[in-house]
Design a protein around this motif. Structure first.
Motif, PDB file in Angstrom:
ATOM      1  N   PHE A  79       5.182  59.839  22.670  1.00 61.96           N
ATOM      2  CA  PHE A  79       5.633  59.731  21.270  1.00 61.96           C
ATOM      3  C   PHE A  79       6.221  61.125  20.941  1.00 61.96           C
ATOM      4  O   PHE A  79       5.289  62.476  20.915  1.00 61.96           O
ATOM      5  N   PRO A  80       7.309  61.659  20.934  1.00 60.32           N
ATOM      6  CA  PRO A  80       7.801  63.055  20.724  1.00 60.32           C
ATOM      7  C   PRO A  80       7.492  63.339  18.919  1.00 60.32           C
ATOM      8  O   PRO A  80       7.800  62.595  18.230  1.00 60.32           O
ATOM      9  N   LEU A  81       7.160  64.583  19.006  1.00 59.82           N
ATOM     10  CA  LEU A  81       6.925  65.330  17.788  1.00 59.82           C
ATOM     11  C   LEU A  81       7.861  66.482  17.724  1.00 59.82           C
ATOM     12  O   LEU A  81       7.538  67.345  18.610  1.00 59.82           O
ATOM     13  N   LEU A  82       8.890  66.691  16.815  1.00 58.26           N
ATOM     14  CA  LEU A  82       9.865  67.609  16.847  1.00 58.26           C
ATOM     15  C   LEU A  82       9.572  68.201  15.537  1.00 58.26           C
ATOM     16  O   LEU A  82       9.288  67.974  14.511  1.00 58.26           O
ATOM     17  N   GLY A  83       9.988  69.631  15.775  1.00 61.33           N
ATOM     18  CA  GLY A  83       9.926  70.584  14.401  1.00 61.33           C
ATOM     19  C   GLY A  83      10.181  71.896  14.756  1.00 61.33           C
ATOM     20  O   GLY A  83      10.636  72.380  15.930  1.00 61.33           O
ATOM     21  N   VAL A  84       9.444  72.665  13.766  1.00 54.05           N
ATOM     22  CA  VAL A  84       9.842  74.381  14.030  1.00 54.05           C
ATOM     23  C   VAL A  84       8.332  74.878  14.163  1.00 54.05           C
ATOM     24  O   VAL A  84       7.328  74.739  13.165  1.00 54.05           O
ATOM     25  N   HIS A  85       8.015  75.593  15.180  1.00 55.56           N
ATOM     26  CA  HIS A  85       6.753  76.309  15.329  1.00 55.56           C
ATOM     27  C   HIS A  85       6.632  77.400  14.178  1.00 55.56           C
ATOM     28  O   HIS A  85       7.639  78.027  13.960  1.00 55.56           O
ATOM     29  N   PRO A  86       5.416  77.447  13.439  1.00 58.28           N
ATOM     30  CA  PRO A  86       5.315  78.330  12.303  1.00 58.28           C
ATOM     31  C   PRO A  86       5.505  79.763  12.792  1.00 58.28           C
ATOM     32  O   PRO A  86       5.787  80.647  11.854  1.00 58.28           O
ATOM     33  N   ALA A  87       5.264  80.219  14.113  1.00 59.61           N
ATOM     34  CA  ALA A  87       5.474  81.437  14.634  1.00 59.61           C
ATOM     35  C   ALA A  87       7.163  82.063  14.828  1.00 59.61           C
ATOM     36  O   ALA A  87       7.385  83.023  14.703  1.00 59.61           O
ATOM     37  N   GLU A  88       8.003  80.871  14.188  1.00 56.15           N
ATOM     38  CA  GLU A  88       9.319  81.150  14.374  1.00 56.15           C
ATOM     39  C   GLU A  88       9.498  82.090  13.432  1.00 56.15           C
ATOM     40  O   GLU A  88      10.477  83.275  13.623  1.00 56.15           O
ATOM     41  N   ILE A  89       9.000  82.312  12.317  1.00 60.22           N
ATOM     42  CA  ILE A  89       9.378  83.261  11.300  1.00 60.22           C
ATOM     43  C   ILE A  89       8.981  84.687  11.545  1.00 60.22           C
ATOM     44  O   ILE A  89       9.845  85.583  11.357  1.00 60.22           O
ATOM     45  N   THR A  90       8.009  84.930  12.763  1.00 51.70           N
ATOM     46  CA  THR A  90       7.915  86.278  13.135  1.00 51.70           C
ATOM     47  C   THR A  90       9.007  86.614  14.054  1.00 51.70           C
ATOM     48  O   THR A  90       9.288  87.989  14.137  1.00 51.70           O
ATOM     49  N   ALA A  91       9.537  85.778  14.782  1.00 48.65           N
ATOM     50  CA  ALA A  91      10.486  85.893  15.801  1.00 48.65           C
ATOM     51  C   ALA A  91      11.692  86.248  15.151  1.00 48.65           C
ATOM     52  O   ALA A  91      12.575  86.772  15.782  1.00 48.65           O
ATOM     53  N   LEU A  92      11.835  85.470  14.058  1.00 48.97           N
ATOM     54  CA  LEU A  92      13.300  85.691  13.179  1.00 48.97           C
ATOM     55  C   LEU A  92      13.261  86.715  12.404  1.00 48.97           C
ATOM     56  O   LEU A  92      14.583  87.222  12.105  1.00 48.97           O
ATOM     57  N   THR A  93      12.323  87.368  11.842  1.00 51.57           N
ATOM     58  CA  THR A  93      12.752  88.228  10.847  1.00 51.57           C
ATOM     59  C   THR A  93      12.903  89.576  11.221  1.00 51.57           C
ATOM     60  O   THR A  93      13.725  90.395  10.511  1.00 51.57           O
ATOM     61  N   PRO A  94      12.744  89.770  12.468  1.00 53.86           N
ATOM     62  CA  PRO A  94      13.623  91.106  12.874  1.00 53.86           C
ATOM     63  C   PRO A  94      15.002  91.487  12.962  1.00 53.86           C
ATOM     64  O   PRO A  94      15.674  92.333  12.770  1.00 53.86           O
ATOM     65  N   ARG A  95      15.713  90.026  13.036  1.00 55.12           N
ATOM     66  CA  ARG A  95      17.152  90.099  12.742  1.00 55.12           C
ATOM     67  C   ARG A  95      17.770  89.213  11.786  1.00 55.12           C
ATOM     68  O   ARG A  95      18.728  89.349  11.638  1.00 55.12           O
ATOM     69  N   LEU A  96      16.851  88.703  10.851  1.00 52.19           N
ATOM     70  CA  LEU A  96      17.352  87.966   9.754  1.00 52.19           C
ATOM     71  C   LEU A  96      16.238  88.733   8.622  1.00 52.19           C
ATOM     72  O   LEU A  96      15.369  89.025   8.790  1.00 52.19           O
ATOM     73  N   THR A  97      16.985  88.426   7.504  1.00 47.77           N
ATOM     74  CA  THR A  97      16.298  88.604   6.182  1.00 47.77           C
ATOM     75  C   THR A  97      14.896  87.479   6.176  1.00 47.77           C
ATOM     76  O   THR A  97      15.183  86.336   6.641  1.00 47.77           O
ATOM     77  N   LEU A  98      13.895  87.893   5.405  1.00 46.24           N
ATOM     78  CA  LEU A  98      12.889  86.807   5.300  1.00 46.24           C
ATOM     79  C   LEU A  98      13.705  85.460   4.724  1.00 46.24           C
ATOM     80  O   LEU A  98      13.143  84.387   5.134  1.00 46.24           O
ATOM     81  N   GLU A  99      14.480  85.590   3.763  1.00 48.57           N
ATOM     82  CA  GLU A  99      15.193  84.571   2.946  1.00 48.57           C
ATOM     83  C   GLU A  99      15.897  83.847   4.084  1.00 48.57           C
ATOM     84  O   GLU A  99      15.867  82.475   4.066  1.00 48.57           O
ATOM     85  N   GLU A 100      16.895  84.390   4.849  1.00 46.25           N
ATOM     86  CA  GLU A 100      17.524  83.934   5.893  1.00 46.25           C
ATOM     87  C   GLU A 100      16.524  83.041   6.866  1.00 46.25           C
ATOM     88  O   GLU A 100      16.743  81.913   7.271  1.00 46.25           O
ATOM     89  N   ALA A 101      15.556  83.874   7.291  1.00 44.27           N
ATOM     90  CA  ALA A 101      14.752  83.001   8.395  1.00 44.27           C
ATOM     91  C   ALA A 101      14.130  81.837   7.715  1.00 44.27           C
ATOM     92  O   ALA A 101      13.928  80.805   8.353  1.00 44.27           O
ATOM     93  N   THR A 102      13.470  81.848   6.529  1.00 39.73           N
ATOM     94  CA  THR A 102      13.144  80.904   5.768  1.00 39.73           C
ATOM     95  C   THR A 102      14.006  79.396   5.708  1.00 39.73           C
ATOM     96  O   THR A 102      13.854  78.511   6.020  1.00 39.73           O
ATOM     97  N   LEU A 103      15.287  79.771   5.314  1.00 41.98           N
ATOM     98  CA  LEU A 103      16.331  78.893   5.377  1.00 41.98           C
ATOM     99  C   LEU A 103      16.619  78.092   6.695  1.00 41.98           C
ATOM    100  O   LEU A 103      16.780  77.127   6.921  1.00 41.98           O
ATOM    101  N   VAL A 104      16.692  79.169   7.680  1.00 38.39           N
ATOM    102  CA  VAL A 104      16.871  78.592   9.107  1.00 38.39           C
ATOM    103  C   VAL A 104      15.850  77.472   9.629  1.00 38.39           C
ATOM    104  O   VAL A 104      16.035  76.617  10.070  1.00 38.39           O
ATOM    105  N   MET A 105      14.563  77.842   9.223  1.00 40.14           N
ATOM    106  CA  MET A 105      13.739  77.191   9.610  1.00 40.14           C
ATOM    107  C   MET A 105      13.321  75.743   8.625  1.00 40.14           C
ATOM    108  O   MET A 105      13.116  74.723   9.346  1.00 40.14           O
ATOM    109  N   LYS A 106      14.029  75.931   7.607  1.00 38.74           N
ATOM    110  CA  LYS A 106      13.874  74.551   6.718  1.00 38.74           C
ATOM    111  C   LYS A 106      14.988  73.742   7.064  1.00 38.74           C
ATOM    112  O   LYS A 106      14.941  72.621   7.408  1.00 38.74           O
ATOM    113  N   GLU A 107      16.294  74.499   7.421  1.00 37.99           N
ATOM    114  CA  GLU A 107      17.159  73.535   8.122  1.00 37.99           C
ATOM    115  C   GLU A 107      16.815  72.869   9.567  1.00 37.99           C
ATOM    116  O   GLU A 107      17.253  71.992  10.006  1.00 37.99           O
ATOM    117  N   GLY A 108      16.071  73.644  10.390  1.00 35.10           N
ATOM    118  CA  GLY A 108      15.602  73.213  11.567  1.00 35.10           C
ATOM    119  C   GLY A 108      14.718  71.904  11.344  1.00 35.10           C
ATOM    120  O   GLY A 108      14.957  71.091  12.157  1.00 35.10           O
TER     121      GLY A 108
END
Length: 275
Positions: A79-108
């Motif tokens: 039974f697959p469970l797909l989504g975005v790990h919450p730690a992605e925000i820590t990995a994304l914010t060094p190269r994206l703004t917090l707003e951009e990272a939030t949007l990317v994760m919501k779109e994911g």
């Protein structure tokens, strides 16, 4: 090999042929009496994906489903469970703004929801950091979690969350505002006091007592399948072995096993579990 007398489901397990034992771990699970798994997506970076948009997560989801197919060839129901790990925000914010990272994760999560909608996955994965972080990141993470719960309500599917240790009481109110049934929110690495659906690690000392109370919960290994961390958090055999051990010791009954490994996950994930 004799047919199992009862189903045994691992509610949170990763199988990673790139970085771990892969199908050999599943063979251990099966030999120990395991029959079903909830295969949870790993963080994007572990599969060498570095998303700049939500659609980039599709590569992670597609690889997860390809792994699921290999597992099914071994006779295990996935039974697959797909989504975005919450730690992605820590990995994304060094190269994206917090707003951009939030949007990317919501779109994911939107991307993952499309897989659930067409029947390729049974639920979503989300959460918030389980480690110390800034108030700004925690606030953004709660926005992302709320988005996941909103999608879960719209789709009528389960959402498994990775979050801080403890009950996460506030997620019940969050679910109500998002239009989602809180009984279908699974607290990965959960504890008995959570008002959400607890998924308990196989070695959790409260399992016999909760069975006496007829409490609903599931069991998991949280096996990460990484060669650098063998056996973390528990090995792939842990859920079937512990289930059998508790039964043989008279600490749980076959009725308890069917409630843990069949009835409860059927209700939470909207699936059918048979052996």
């Amino acid at each position: 090999m004799k047919s199992p007398k009862f189903p045994v489901l691992d509610d949170h397990i990763h199988i990673d042929p790139r970085n771990g034992r892969g199908i050999d771990a599943i063979k251990d699970f099966k030999r120990s009496g395991g029959t079903h798994i909830c295969l949870v997506t790993k963080p994007s970076w572990s599969l060498d994906v570095h998303p700049s948009s939500g659609e980039d997560f599709a590569a992670v989801f597609d690889e997860t489903l390809a792994i699921a197919k290999l597992i099914e060839e071994e006779g295990i129901v996935v039974f697959p469970l797909l989504g975005v790990h919450p730690a992605e925000i820590t990995a994304l914010t060094p190269r994206l703004t917090l707003e951009e990272a939030t949007l990317v994760m919501k779109e994911g999560l939107d991307c993952a929801a499309a897989y659930v909608k067409d029947g390729r996955a049974v639920g979503l994965k989300s959460g918030r950091p389980h480690y110390e972080t800034s108030p700004e990141i925690l606030n953004a993470s709660n926005q992302i979690l709320f988005h996941a719960l909103t999608l879960g309500g719209e789709l009528g599917c389960a959402v498994q969350i990775h979050a801080e240790t403890g009950p996460c009481d506030d997620v019940v109110e969050m679910a109500g505002s998002a239009g989602m049934d809180a009984t279908r929110i699974v607290k990965h690495f959960g504890s008995p006091e959570t008002p959400l659906m607890p998924s308990l690690v196989a070695k959790h000392e409260s399992i016999p007592e909760l069975c006496q109370q007829k409490r609903k919960f599931t069991m998991e290994s949280d096996y990460m399948d990484e060669n650098e961390r063998p056996g973390a958090v528990m090995g792939p055999r842990s859920v079937p072995r512990q289930t059998t051990s508790l039964l043989q010791a008279g600490k749980i009954s076959e009725e308890d096993i069917f409630r843990i490994h069949q009835k409860t996950p059927e209700e939470v994930y909207g699936v059918e579990i048979r052996i």
